[in-house]
Design an enzyme around this catalytic site. Structure first.
Site, PDB file in Angstrom:
ATOM      1  N   ASP A 109      32.162  25.436  36.790  1.00 55.72           N
ATOM      2  CA  ASP A 109      31.941  26.451  37.803  1.00 55.72           C
ATOM      3  C   ASP A 109      30.747  25.995  38.642  1.00 55.72           C
ATOM      4  OD1 ASP A 109      32.090  29.085  39.059  1.00 55.72           O
ATOM      5  OD2 ASP A 109      30.271  29.531  37.927  1.00 55.72           O
ATOM      6  N   ASP A 165      28.451  28.374  41.272  1.00 55.00           N
ATOM      7  CA  ASP A 165      27.377  29.360  41.352  1.00 55.00           C
ATOM      8  C   ASP A 165      27.057  29.925  39.971  1.00 55.00           C
ATOM      9  OD1 ASP A 165      27.329  29.050  44.093  1.00 55.00           O
ATOM     10  OD2 ASP A 165      28.657  30.744  44.468  1.00 55.00           O
ATOM     11  N   ASP A 181      29.604  30.332  33.579  1.00 55.41           N
ATOM     12  CA  ASP A 181      28.562  31.312  33.246  1.00 55.41           C
ATOM     13  C   ASP A 181      29.082  32.737  33.217  1.00 55.41           C
ATOM     14  OD1 ASP A 181      28.755  30.905  36.228  1.00 55.41           O
ATOM     15  OD2 ASP A 181      27.475  32.666  36.178  1.00 55.41           O
TER      16      ASP A 181
END
EC number: 3.1.3.18
Length: 219
Positions: free
Chosen positions: A10, A12, A172
């Protein structure tokens, strides 16, 4: 020898702390439309499902429902403001660049899978001089479906000619964990990113790390 041949990431909240610039983009957009100014702590809870959902959550917080034409203009202005400040305050998280370099040197194929608008993905990677490390970069408009749908991870398996169990995914948020689980991939959950103020461990990834460099201990 590692069971993994490729690693997807991922963007961001995983590689880049983009919260300050996303907040700035929302603030500048809202200012143009005479809407209240949200703080970073709020924007933090809106990130993870792409720009359209981020904007929708911001508008819900502001207590307004714009017309279709106004919403279209707001999306255009948000993309403009984010494009203007794409790496104004954003930073790579600790140990990200060196870990990626090490993984690349060890022979892993690396990819980015993000719900961020596709037009902004490569500019961010280039700004931090890590774009050359990735064989594939997928943004929010690259495929018909985005995370938590597993389609982007299935795409990577086809693109690299590997099985799902040979792809490790690193993210995240619960969307990253759900996408990996649905695709049959192992997944790492990072504690420092954006997950709607929920502990990433609650989504039950295979590993939970607070330091990006810990990836080197499992591959």
């Amino acid at each position: 020898m590692s069971q993994f041949k490729a690693i997807g990431f991922d963007l961001d909240g995983t590689l880049v702390n983009s919260l300050p610039d996303l907040t700035l983009a929302i603030s500048n957009t809202f200012k143009e439309f005479n809407l209240p100014n949200p703080h970073e702590e709020l924007v933090l809870t809106w990130i993870g499902n792409g720009a359209d959902i981020l904007l929708a959550r911001a508008l819900e917080w502001a207590g307004t429902t714009p017309s279709a034409d106004t919403l279209k203009q707001m999306k255009i202005r948000f993309n403009f403001h984010y494009g203007e400040n794409i790496c104004h305050k954003s930073e790579l998280y600790p140990h990200v660049k060196q870990t990626l370099l090490t993984l690349k040197e060890q022979g892993f194929t690396l990819a980015v899978v993000t719900n961020k608008p596709t037009q902004h993905v490569l500019p961010v990677l280039k700004a931090f001089e890590i774009d050359h490390l990735f064989t594939e970069t997928l943004g929010g408009q690259s495929l018909p479906a985005i995370k938590p749908h597993p389609a982007p991870l299935f795409y990577l398996c086809g693109r690299f000619g590997i099985l799902p169990q040979e792809l490790l995914f690193v993210g995240d948020s619960k969307n990253d964990i759900l996408a990996a689980r649905a695709a049959g991939c192992a997944v790492v959950g990072l504690t420092y990113g954006y997950n709607y103020n929920e502990p990433i461990a609650e989504s039950k990834p295979d590993w939970v790390f607070s330091d990006f460099a810990k990836l080197l201990t499992i591959v």
